[in-house]
Write a protein that holds these residues in place. Structure first.
Motif, mmCIF file in Angstrom:
data_model
loop_
_atom_site.group_PDB
_atom_site.id
_atom_site.type_symbol
_atom_site.label_atom_id
_atom_site.label_comp_id
_atom_site.label_asym_id
_atom_site.label_seq_id
_atom_site.Cartn_x
_atom_site.Cartn_y
_atom_site.Cartn_z
ATOM 1 N N ASN A 114 0.678 -1.407 -0.654
ATOM 2 C CA ASN A 114 0.008 0.213 -0.378
ATOM 3 C C ASN A 114 1.031 1.544 0.062
ATOM 4 O O ASN A 114 1.462 0.983 0.931
ATOM 5 N N VAL A 115 0.879 1.851 -0.928
ATOM 6 C CA VAL A 115 1.345 3.372 -0.927
ATOM 7 C C VAL A 115 0.799 4.225 -1.673
ATOM 8 O O VAL A 115 -0.501 4.497 -1.914
ATOM 9 N N TRP A 116 1.186 5.215 0.183
ATOM 10 C CA TRP A 116 0.042 6.628 -0.603
ATOM 11 C C TRP A 116 -1.083 6.439 -0.145
ATOM 12 O O TRP A 116 -2.329 6.827 -0.613
ATOM 13 N N GLY A 117 -1.908 5.257 0.442
ATOM 14 C CA GLY A 117 -3.482 5.202 0.365
ATOM 15 C C GLY A 117 -3.846 4.558 -0.359
ATOM 16 O O GLY A 117 -5.121 3.768 -0.886
ATOM 17 N N PHE A 118 -2.748 3.276 -1.891
ATOM 18 C CA PHE A 118 -3.592 3.067 -2.583
ATOM 19 C C PHE A 118 -2.608 1.412 -2.811
ATOM 20 O O PHE A 118 -1.722 1.632 -2.297
ATOM 21 N N ASP A 119 -3.462 0.208 -3.313
ATOM 22 C CA ASP A 119 -3.001 -0.770 -2.874
ATOM 23 C C ASP A 119 -3.257 -1.334 -4.311
ATOM 24 O O ASP A 119 -3.213 -1.122 -5.668
ATOM 25 N N LEU A 120 -1.339 -1.562 -4.286
ATOM 26 C CA LEU A 120 -0.460 -2.185 -5.472
ATOM 27 C C LEU A 120 -1.612 -3.149 -6.416
ATOM 28 O O LEU A 120 -1.781 -3.009 -7.642
ATOM 29 N N ASP A 121 -2.710 -3.941 -5.935
ATOM 30 C CA ASP A 121 -3.153 -4.412 -6.592
ATOM 31 C C ASP A 121 -4.162 -3.695 -7.394
ATOM 32 O O ASP A 121 -4.856 -4.135 -8.628
ATOM 33 N N LYS A 122 -4.771 -3.204 -6.475
ATOM 34 C CA LYS A 122 -5.653 -2.463 -7.239
ATOM 35 C C LYS A 122 -5.925 -0.910 -7.818
ATOM 36 O O LYS A 122 -6.534 -0.743 -8.674
ATOM 37 N N ASN A 123 -5.382 -0.493 -7.287
ATOM 38 C CA ASN A 123 -4.801 0.934 -8.283
ATOM 39 C C ASN A 123 -3.140 1.404 -8.448
ATOM 40 O O ASN A 123 -2.542 2.035 -8.177
ATOM 41 N N PRO A 124 -2.464 0.407 -9.445
ATOM 42 C CA PRO A 124 -1.326 0.138 -9.967
ATOM 43 C C PRO A 124 -0.849 1.886 -10.203
ATOM 44 O O PRO A 124 0.355 2.256 -10.212
ATOM 45 N N ARG A 125 -2.037 2.258 -11.236
ATOM 46 C CA ARG A 125 -1.589 3.572 -11.497
ATOM 47 C C ARG A 125 -0.976 4.615 -10.174
ATOM 48 O O ARG A 125 -0.144 5.491 -10.458
ATOM 49 N N GLN A 126 -2.012 4.857 -9.763
ATOM 50 C CA GLN A 126 -1.799 5.185 -8.298
ATOM 51 C C GLN A 126 -0.770 5.129 -7.504
ATOM 52 O O GLN A 126 0.264 6.206 -7.273
ATOM 53 N N VAL A 127 -0.241 3.920 -7.260
ATOM 54 C CA VAL A 127 0.806 3.842 -6.991
ATOM 55 C C VAL A 127 2.232 4.287 -7.152
ATOM 56 O O VAL A 127 2.325 5.080 -6.674
ATOM 57 N N ARG A 128 2.178 4.435 -8.731
ATOM 58 C CA ARG A 128 2.771 4.763 -9.653
ATOM 59 C C ARG A 128 3.141 6.110 -9.462
ATOM 60 O O ARG A 128 4.395 6.531 -9.260
ATOM 61 N N ALA A 129 1.950 6.891 -9.475
ATOM 62 C CA ALA A 129 2.233 8.291 -9.138
ATOM 63 C C ALA A 129 2.707 8.670 -8.283
ATOM 64 O O ALA A 129 3.096 10.104 -8.185
ATOM 65 N N SER A 130 2.241 8.069 -6.849
ATOM 66 C CA SER A 130 3.017 8.457 -6.172
ATOM 67 C C SER A 130 4.391 8.473 -5.722
ATOM 68 O O SER A 130 4.828 8.709 -3.967
ATOM 69 N N VAL A 131 4.531 8.092 -6.407
ATOM 70 C CA VAL A 131 6.231 7.242 -5.395
ATOM 71 C C VAL A 131 7.075 8.461 -7.386
ATOM 72 O O VAL A 131 7.200 7.667 -8.164
ATOM 73 N N GLY A 132 8.462 8.405 -7.025
ATOM 74 C CA GLY A 132 9.494 8.942 -8.027
ATOM 75 C C GLY A 132 10.541 8.069 -7.135
ATOM 76 O O GLY A 132 10.847 8.375 -6.527
ATOM 77 N N ILE A 133 11.087 7.401 -8.743
ATOM 78 C CA ILE A 133 12.149 6.281 -9.010
ATOM 79 C C ILE A 133 13.444 7.699 -8.631
ATOM 80 O O ILE A 133 13.801 7.280 -10.482
ATOM 81 N N VAL A 134 14.972 7.472 -8.271
ATOM 82 C CA VAL A 134 16.070 7.863 -8.935
ATOM 83 C C VAL A 134 17.111 7.223 -8.788
ATOM 84 O O VAL A 134 17.362 6.065 -7.780
ATOM 85 N N PRO A 135 17.118 6.240 -10.485
ATOM 86 C CA PRO A 135 17.950 5.458 -10.135
ATOM 87 C C PRO A 135 19.131 5.516 -10.574
ATOM 88 O O PRO A 135 20.000 6.781 -10.093
ATOM 89 N N GLN A 136 19.635 4.231 -10.000
ATOM 90 C CA GLN A 136 21.383 3.963 -9.819
ATOM 91 C C GLN A 136 21.970 4.579 -11.238
ATOM 92 O O GLN A 136 22.980 5.305 -11.117
ATOM 93 N N GLU A 137 21.604 3.636 -12.420
ATOM 94 C CA GLU A 137 22.438 4.369 -13.252
ATOM 95 C C GLU A 137 22.074 5.117 -14.510
ATOM 96 O O GLU A 137 20.620 6.095 -14.101
ATOM 97 N N VAL A 138 22.987 6.046 -14.343
ATOM 98 C CA VAL A 138 22.848 7.513 -15.114
ATOM 99 C C VAL A 138 22.622 6.961 -16.492
ATOM 100 O O VAL A 138 23.671 7.152 -17.300
ATOM 101 N N VAL A 139 21.273 7.291 -17.301
ATOM 102 C CA VAL A 139 20.882 7.138 -18.179
ATOM 103 C C VAL A 139 20.276 8.677 -18.739
ATOM 104 O O VAL A 139 19.206 8.651 -18.118
ATOM 105 N N LEU A 140 21.049 8.960 -19.865
ATOM 106 C CA LEU A 140 19.949 10.408 -20.034
ATOM 107 C C LEU A 140 20.625 10.443 -21.737
ATOM 108 O O LEU A 140 21.572 10.607 -21.924
ATOM 109 N N ASP A 141 19.619 11.872 -22.063
ATOM 110 C CA ASP A 141 19.511 12.235 -23.645
ATOM 111 C C ASP A 141 20.756 12.932 -23.662
ATOM 112 O O ASP A 141 20.614 13.596 -23.690
ATOM 113 N N PRO A 142 21.629 12.675 -23.795
ATOM 114 C CA PRO A 142 23.230 13.681 -24.742
ATOM 115 C C PRO A 142 22.413 14.617 -24.876
ATOM 116 O O PRO A 142 23.486 16.313 -24.329
#
Length: 232
Positions: free
Chosen positions: A68-96
């Protein structure tokens, strides 16, 4: 007033079926993270930290358990879960060939953030890239690229930010700079979860620390208590 849980994980399992034998990347993980805290997930490589982040990001499917993320259940509201989270990855991949500004605008578009609701300039200021807003990404230093990744994770203004090994392979100066940026974000009310295998990093940054080993949560406590235990 009790702080609310922004992330609640119950009996989370992830089993990868390999031909020889199944691998439990996460084994009955139970975890709550409270609003406004900086939570550290510590453990060696292969402990399950990245699997955990990928499940929240929607790039890995959990085997069982509740998230459960920010009150949203991952099974029922995957989109809201994704919208509630910002992910900073390990790998630096950017369009130069994109500038930071252009990149953030594109990212905001992907998240469906309307033009009038975009805060590109404030984000660039927050990660100290306002002066480089229109430079090509390829001309940025390593430290600037790392900060740009943080900026990218902020475009949809998520209440929770995940930093996956944010300072792996960066020098001391840059590490301090990133820590300051993370603290700033946290001061603005963003909940931060960071994975790391540096105890020193967790000690400096985190209110609480969970230690993962081979998919098992082997310890979970306030940073101070945990360090006392480790010392004794």
């Amino acid at each position: 007033m009790d702080k609310k849980n922004v992330l609640s994980v119950k009996n989370l399992n992830k089993i990868y079926s390999k031909k020889s034998k199944p691998i439990n990347a996460l084994n009955d993980l139970n975890l709550d993270v409270q609003e406004g805290e900086i939570f550290g997930l510590l453990g060696p490589n292969g402990a399950g930290k990245t699997t955990f982040i990928n499940i929240l990001a929607g790039t890995t499917i959990k085997t069982s358990g509740k998230v459960n993320v920010w009150g949203f259940d991952l099974d029922k509201n995957p989109r809201q879960v994704r919208a509630s989270v910002g992910i900073v990855p390990q790998e630096v991949v950017l369009d130069p060939f994109f500038s930071p500004k252009k990149l953030l605008e594109l990212q905001a578009g992907l998240y469906g953030v309307k033009k009038k609701d975009r805060i590109t300039d404030s984000i660039l200021k927050l990660v100290s890239l306002d002066k480089q807003a229109n430079n090509y990404a390829r001309s940025l230093s390593g430290g600037m690229k790392r900060r740009l990744l943080i900026a990218k994770a902020l475009v949809h203004q998520p209440p929770i930010i995940f930093l996956d090994e944010p300072t792996a392979g960066v020098d001391v100066e840059l590490r301090k700079n990133l820590w300051e940026n993370v603290k700033l974000l946290n001061d603005q009310g963003v909940t931060i979860i960071l994975t790391t295998h540096y105890l020193e990093e967790a000690e400096k940054m985190c209110d609480r620390i969970g230690i993962l080993n081979k998919g098992n949560l082997v310890a979970l406590d306030s940073t101070k208590n945990l360090l006392n235990k480790i010392q004794t």
